[in-house]
Design a protein around this motif. Structure first.
Motif, PDB file in Angstrom:
ATOM      1  N   HIS A   8       4.850  -9.908  11.433  1.00 54.63           N
ATOM      2  CA  HIS A   8       5.742  -9.147  10.547  1.00 54.63           C
ATOM      3  C   HIS A   8       5.175  -9.074   9.134  1.00 54.63           C
ATOM      4  N   VAL A   9       5.109  -7.864   8.604  1.00 56.72           N
ATOM      5  CA  VAL A   9       4.646  -7.612   7.237  1.00 56.72           C
ATOM      6  C   VAL A   9       5.764  -6.925   6.457  1.00 56.72           C
ATOM      7  N   VAL A  10       5.994  -7.355   5.225  1.00 57.59           N
ATOM      8  CA  VAL A  10       6.972  -6.716   4.342  1.00 57.59           C
ATOM      9  C   VAL A  10       6.220  -5.990   3.236  1.00 57.59           C
ATOM     10  N   LEU A  11       6.602  -4.735   3.007  1.00 58.11           N
ATOM     11  CA  LEU A  11       5.981  -3.926   1.951  1.00 58.11           C
ATOM     12  C   LEU A  11       7.027  -3.588   0.903  1.00 58.11           C
ATOM     13  N   LEU A  12       6.655  -3.682  -0.369  1.00 62.54           N
ATOM     14  CA  LEU A  12       7.572  -3.463  -1.488  1.00 62.54           C
ATOM     15  C   LEU A  12       7.168  -2.228  -2.271  1.00 62.54           C
ATOM     16  N   SER A  13       8.127  -1.294  -2.448  1.00 64.23           N
ATOM     17  CA  SER A  13       7.864  -0.070  -3.212  1.00 64.23           C
ATOM     18  C   SER A  13       8.787   0.032  -4.409  1.00 64.23           C
ATOM     19  N   HIS A  19       5.166   6.475  -5.248  1.00 67.09           N
ATOM     20  CA  HIS A  19       5.028   5.086  -4.825  1.00 67.09           C
ATOM     21  C   HIS A  19       5.585   4.907  -3.405  1.00 67.09           C
ATOM     22  N   LEU A  20       6.744   5.475  -3.152  1.00 60.83           N
ATOM     23  CA  LEU A  20       7.439   5.269  -1.887  1.00 60.83           C
ATOM     24  C   LEU A  20       6.684   5.864  -0.698  1.00 60.83           C
TER      25      LEU A  20
END
Length: 480
Positions: A8-13, A19-20
């Motif tokens: 599991h990877v979490v990405l922050l925008s 950016h999104l």
């Protein structure tokens, strides 16, 4: 035997389509091509219809999970005249408690956190939770080089950057004209410059940096950033730098009625005969510039699709937090008298926001008058559409120089559009240069170059290509 669940990877925008969209596309690639599970934490502006449309796309939920984090109230933390850059930095700083809460409650903990540069202060959350933390830079390698090297320039150079007589030297990269610096570097006394330096120092604190470019496009700048390169040595920055692009959105399957009508009109136009005009999700023109652009399009005698929004004098990024909210024909009164009737059949006006990839991929589009946001640039190049560069804010002046002078993918006005009004004759010249018409009879080098890079981009993303291999290495590191 129980199958192992995907890592599991979490990405922050941070807020804003620029950016999104790349963050979501990165998440999709990690899931679809590298067998990871992805969650996107999207800190949103809550005022952009376009932002909501992206988040509500029917395709995204089946690929990755989206968590919408409403923007915290920063009313008492910013001044009314503070820049968009400053506001984004403060927003992402104030969103840290919400981000930390989501991460710490995720069971099991994610294996990696990927942040965009405005979320650089959340790198410490990855450290606290003992998970890998990456920075994903949605723009290009030369821009990344300038950002991370800026603390050195800050010590070396006295006075304002824009007053320097000689280009700024970035080790291992092309020199940068002072007038092409990022917006936060235009005034070293402004609050956004302080925030910018924090970002510059924060990015190298991550475990690796992912850049939305590809090896064959920017090998020189990428090598300078990597261990053993000149910037890496100057900064003692010994972290991997991966070129994983061009990551661009797919054309939308669900099109609005207005888009379907527009595409039907494009179907009736000759191949590569229409210029598409758009200044991104946040760009605005002055009243005078808007009128000159209208006259220039008419003077060019080329077909056009123009995404128009109400002009705002002097504030070029005024629409950043409100894109897509206006309705009706409010902009018509700002156009030259009789323009709409004179160009009926020759061009179409689209109010506020358009489904850009659906337009750019159409065979009738032959050129793109663009603000040179990197996302729009990549969308244009991957569709083989040459650009007329019209930078407005952020890093766009640097992008325009890269595209026109180093990569040969764009034409640009003689006068900087950020300094003076671009006159109608100059606009007509640029449009005719990207769409020469039958009367030219000359090979169009910009168009040929864009077609070459279109194929290069496709090769980089294909299995066995440079960007595919780079992202495979990232995924392997995360899993291990």
């Amino acid at each position: 035997m129980e199958l192992q669940k995907p890592t599991h990877v979490v990405l922050l925008s941070s807020p804003g389509l620029g950016h999104l969209i790349p963050v979501i596309e990165l998440a999709k690639h990690l899931v679809l091509h590298h067998n990871l599970k992805a969650t996107v934490l999207a800190v949103t502006s809550q005022t952009s219809l376009a932002e909501k449309q992206i988040l509500n796309s029917s395709l995204i939920p089946s690929i990755c999970h989206i968590i919408d984090i409403p923007s915290p109230d920063i009313t008492n933390l910013v001044h009314k005249n503070d820049s968009v850059f400053t506001r984004l930095c403060v927003l992402m700083r104030e969103a840290k408690p919400a981000i930390k809460s989501i991460l710490s409650k995720t069971t099991p903990l994610p294996s990696a956190l990927i942040v965009d540069p405005f979320g650089h202060e959340s790198i410490t959350l990855g450290r606290e939770l003992n998970i890998l933390t990456y920075t994903f830079v949605a723009t290009h390698a030369w821009a990344l080089a300038l950002v991370v090297y800026s603390p050195v320039l800050d010590e070396q150079i006295e006075g304002e950057y824009v007053h320097q007589k000689e280009p700024l030297q970035i080790p291992g990269c092309s020199p940068l004209r002072p007038e092409d610096v990022f917006d936060p570097m235009l005034n070293r006394k402004d609050r956004q410059y302080e925030e910018y330096l924090k970002m510059a120092k924060g990015i190298p604190q991550s475990d690796a940096v992912l850049v939305n470019t590809w090896e064959e496009l920017q090998h020189k700048s990428l090598e300078s950033l990597r261990e053993g390169g000149l910037i890496s040595e100057a900064l003692n920055m010994k972290i991997p730098v991966y070129a994983v692009g061009p990551l661009v959105r797919e054309p939308e399957l669900e099109t609005s009625e207005s888009t379907r009508s527009l595409l039907t009109w494009l179907d009736e136009q000759p191949s590569e005969s229409v210029v598409y005009v758009s200044f991104g999700s946040g760009g605005t023109l002055s009243r005078e510039q808007m009128r000159e652009l209208a006259w220039g399009l008419e003077l060019s005698e080329r077909r056009f699709v123009w995404v128009v929004r109400e002009p705002v004098d002097k504030i070029v990024d005024a629409a950043f937090f409100t894109t897509g909210n206006n309705e009706g024909d409010a902009v018509a009164k700002y156009l030259p008298e009789g323009f709409v009737s004179r160009t009926r059949g020759l061009g179409l006006l689209v109010q506020e926001w358009a489904q850009q990839m659906n337009i750019l991929r159409h065979g009738s589009i032959g050129g793109f008058v663009s603000h040179c946001g990197w996302g729009s640039t990549l969308e244009s190049v991957t569709n083989g559409v040459p650009l007329a560069a019209w930078p407005l804010y952020a890093e766009q002046r640097m992008n325009a120089t890269l595209l026109a002078e180093e990569l040969g993918l764009a034409v640009r006005p003689i006068e900087l559009s950020t300094k003076k009004v671009v006159r109608r004759e100059e606009i007509a010249r640029m449009v005719k240069e990207v769409i020469p018409g039958d009367e030219s009879g000359k090979p169009n080098r910009v168009r040929e170059r864009v077609k070459e890079m279109q194929q290069s981009a496709l090769n980089a993303l294909s299995e066995g290509g440079s960007s595919y291999a780079a992202l495979s290495q990232v995924a392997k590191t995360i899993v291990e």
